[in-house]
Structure formats: structure tokens, C-alpha cells
Motif scaffolding. Sequence first.
Motif, PDB file in Angstrom:
ATOM      1  N   LEU A   1       5.752 -14.868   3.235  1.00 47.09           N
ATOM      2  CA  LEU A   1       6.478 -15.994   3.844  1.00 47.09           C
ATOM      3  C   LEU A   1       5.616 -17.254   3.875  1.00 47.09           C
ATOM      4  N   ALA A   2       4.349 -17.092   4.221  1.00 43.26           N
ATOM      5  CA  ALA A   2       3.448 -18.246   4.266  1.00 43.26           C
ATOM      6  C   ALA A   2       3.233 -18.824   2.866  1.00 43.26           C
ATOM      7  N   VAL A   3       3.045 -17.963   1.889  1.00 43.55           N
ATOM      8  CA  VAL A   3       2.793 -18.417   0.519  1.00 43.55           C
ATOM      9  C   VAL A   3       4.051 -19.047  -0.083  1.00 43.55           C
ATOM     10  N   ALA A   4       5.220 -18.513   0.264  1.00 47.61           N
ATOM     11  CA  ALA A   4       6.489 -18.983  -0.313  1.00 47.61           C
ATOM     12  C   ALA A   4       6.819 -20.423   0.067  1.00 47.61           C
ATOM     13  N   LYS A   5       6.103 -20.983   1.017  1.00 45.22           N
ATOM     14  CA  LYS A   5       6.315 -22.397   1.353  1.00 45.22           C
ATOM     15  C   LYS A   5       5.824 -23.311   0.231  1.00 45.22           C
ATOM     16  N   ARG A   6       4.903 -22.780  -0.609  1.00 44.19           N
ATOM     17  CA  ARG A   6       4.304 -23.620  -1.655  1.00 44.19           C
ATOM     18  C   ARG A   6       4.366 -23.036  -3.058  1.00 44.19           C
ATOM     19  N   ARG A   7       4.504 -21.717  -3.145  1.00 42.77           N
ATOM     20  CA  ARG A   7       4.440 -21.062  -4.461  1.00 42.77           C
ATOM     21  C   ARG A   7       5.597 -20.084  -4.605  1.00 42.77           C
ATOM     22  N   PRO A   8       6.046 -19.845  -5.843  1.00 41.11           N
ATOM     23  CA  PRO A   8       7.017 -18.767  -6.055  1.00 41.11           C
ATOM     24  C   PRO A   8       6.387 -17.428  -5.664  1.00 41.11           C
ATOM     25  N   VAL A   9       7.191 -16.538  -5.119  1.00 42.99           N
ATOM     26  CA  VAL A   9       6.699 -15.242  -4.638  1.00 42.99           C
ATOM     27  C   VAL A   9       7.566 -14.125  -5.216  1.00 42.99           C
ATOM     28  N   VAL A  10       6.912 -13.034  -5.593  1.00 40.45           N
ATOM     29  CA  VAL A  10       7.594 -11.823  -6.034  1.00 40.45           C
ATOM     30  C   VAL A  10       7.099 -10.675  -5.164  1.00 40.45           C
ATOM     31  N   LEU A  11       8.037  -9.997  -4.537  1.00 38.45           N
ATOM     32  CA  LEU A  11       7.745  -8.776  -3.778  1.00 38.45           C
ATOM     33  C   LEU A  11       8.507  -7.644  -4.452  1.00 38.45           C
ATOM     34  N   TYR A  12       7.959  -6.453  -4.432  1.00 31.87           N
ATOM     35  CA  TYR A  12       8.735  -5.315  -4.943  1.00 31.87           C
ATOM     36  C   TYR A  12       8.287  -4.041  -4.267  1.00 31.87           C
ATOM     37  N   ASP A  13       9.203  -3.064  -4.268  1.00 31.96           N
ATOM     38  CA  ASP A  13       8.889  -1.730  -3.764  1.00 31.96           C
ATOM     39  C   ASP A  13       8.379  -0.911  -4.934  1.00 31.96           C
ATOM     40  N   ALA A  14       7.142  -0.454  -4.846  1.00 31.93           N
ATOM     41  CA  ALA A  14       6.592   0.392  -5.906  1.00 31.93           C
ATOM     42  C   ALA A  14       7.427   1.667  -6.029  1.00 31.93           C
ATOM     43  N   ARG A  15       7.436   2.213  -7.204  1.00 31.12           N
ATOM     44  CA  ARG A  15       8.175   3.457  -7.456  1.00 31.12           C
ATOM     45  C   ARG A  15       7.796   4.511  -6.415  1.00 31.12           C
ATOM     46  N   GLY A  16       8.814   5.175  -5.887  1.00 34.57           N
ATOM     47  CA  GLY A  16       8.585   6.200  -4.874  1.00 34.57           C
ATOM     48  C   GLY A  16       8.489   5.637  -3.464  1.00 34.57           C
ATOM     49  N   HIS A  17       8.716   4.351  -3.309  1.00 32.46           N
ATOM     50  CA  HIS A  17       8.610   3.692  -2.012  1.00 32.46           C
ATOM     51  C   HIS A  17       9.845   2.814  -1.767  1.00 32.46           C
ATOM     52  N   GLY A  18      10.180   2.631  -0.501  1.00 32.69           N
ATOM     53  CA  GLY A  18      11.259   1.717  -0.137  1.00 32.69           C
ATOM     54  C   GLY A  18      12.552   1.991  -0.882  1.00 32.69           C
TER      55      GLY A  18
ATOM     56  N   GLY B   1       0.795  -1.216   0.000  1.00 32.29           N
ATOM     57  CA  GLY B   1       0.000   0.000   0.000  1.00 32.29           C
ATOM     58  C   GLY B   1       0.833   1.273   0.000  1.00 32.29           C
ATOM     59  N   PHE B   2       0.144   2.394  -0.095  1.00 25.89           N
ATOM     60  CA  PHE B   2       0.748   3.729  -0.107  1.00 25.89           C
ATOM     61  C   PHE B   2       1.520   3.976   1.186  1.00 25.89           C
ATOM     62  N   CYS B   3       2.639   4.656   1.083  1.00 26.35           N
ATOM     63  CA  CYS B   3       3.514   4.998   2.223  1.00 26.35           C
ATOM     64  C   CYS B   3       4.029   3.764   2.943  1.00 26.35           C
ATOM     65  N   SER B   4       4.232   2.690   2.210  1.00 28.51           N
ATOM     66  CA  SER B   4       4.741   1.452   2.776  1.00 28.51           C
ATOM     67  C   SER B   4       5.805   0.914   1.825  1.00 28.51           C
ATOM     68  N   ASP B   5       6.214  -0.310   2.017  1.00 25.03           N
ATOM     69  CA  ASP B   5       7.105  -0.981   1.080  1.00 25.03           C
ATOM     70  C   ASP B   5       6.833  -2.478   1.159  1.00 25.03           C
ATOM     71  N   GLN B   6       7.625  -3.257   0.456  1.00 23.85           N
ATOM     72  CA  GLN B   6       7.377  -4.690   0.380  1.00 23.85           C
ATOM     73  C   GLN B   6       7.421  -5.384   1.740  1.00 23.85           C
ATOM     74  N   SER B   7       8.115  -4.815   2.709  1.00 21.59           N
ATOM     75  CA  SER B   7       8.224  -5.467   4.018  1.00 21.59           C
ATOM     76  C   SER B   7       6.860  -5.628   4.697  1.00 21.59           C
ATOM     77  N   SER B   8       5.902  -4.766   4.361  1.00 20.67           N
ATOM     78  CA  SER B   8       4.568  -4.880   4.961  1.00 20.67           C
ATOM     79  C   SER B   8       3.833  -6.130   4.467  1.00 20.67           C
ATOM     80  N   MET B   9       4.256  -6.668   3.334  1.00 18.28           N
ATOM     81  CA  MET B   9       3.607  -7.847   2.757  1.00 18.28           C
ATOM     82  C   MET B   9       4.352  -9.140   3.086  1.00 18.28           C
ATOM     83  N   ARG B  10       5.511  -9.032   3.719  1.00 14.96           N
ATOM     84  CA  ARG B  10       6.344 -10.218   3.971  1.00 14.96           C
ATOM     85  C   ARG B  10       5.692 -11.285   4.835  1.00 14.96           C
TER      86      ARG B  10
END
Length: 110
Positions: free
Chosen positions: A52-69, A39-48
Motif C-alpha cells: 500500500l505504501a509503495v503503490a502511492k508511487r510505483r506500480p505494484v504486483v502481489l500474488y499468492d504463490a502456488r499452494g497458498h491463498g 513467505g511460507f504458510c502465508s499469502d499476499q495479504s501479509s505483504m499488503r
Amino acid sequence: MYRAQRVFRRSTTRAADGSHIATWIGGPDAGRPVVFLHGFCSDQSSMRPMALAVAKRRPVVLYDARGHGKSVLFSDQPTMRALADDLDAVLQQHAPDGADAVGLSMGAQT
């Protein structure tokens, strides 16, 4: 946080305008990826925690949206179009055959 750093490896996505978007990849090498959009004013760490739970079974992509993180700032006025173009670049590089997306706030709008 230490555990999350071991699970996700840092990568960089080159946006259409040549800018760098900070990206992290984790989970198994095979399968349909799940892309997490923070979300706005956040970065990928808020979704970790979810990632982490999903990455046990599926490939995961996290990224910092432009202007964030750790990603680049906007060179002009921020627009949803620019955020969508960056997401497209992330998908082309890390999930060329498609992905499922989980978004929050600004990430969901993207």
C-alpha cells in the motif's frame, strides 16, 4: 482491508503448466513495478501494508504463490523451481520490462 481492496484489482496469471496464479495489481500505470513475494504458510495479504505504501508511487504486483491463498495447489511435490517458474510467469505478464522484488522467507528464496 476495504481500502486495500480498492487499491488492488484482482487478476490471474497463467503459469507455464496452465495453472492459475491469483494476482493483484495496483498503483500507477507507469513506472517500474515492485513485485511482493510472501513467505511460507502465508499469502499476499501479509505483504499488503508495505505494498500500500509503495503503490502511492510505483506500480505494484502481489500474488499468492502456488499452494497458498487463492492460487492452485502443487500437482506434485512442492519445489522452489515450480515457485520460480510461477514468478517468471507473473513477471512476463505484469512486468515484462523488469521489476524490483521484495521477498520474505520463501518469497525471498524464490
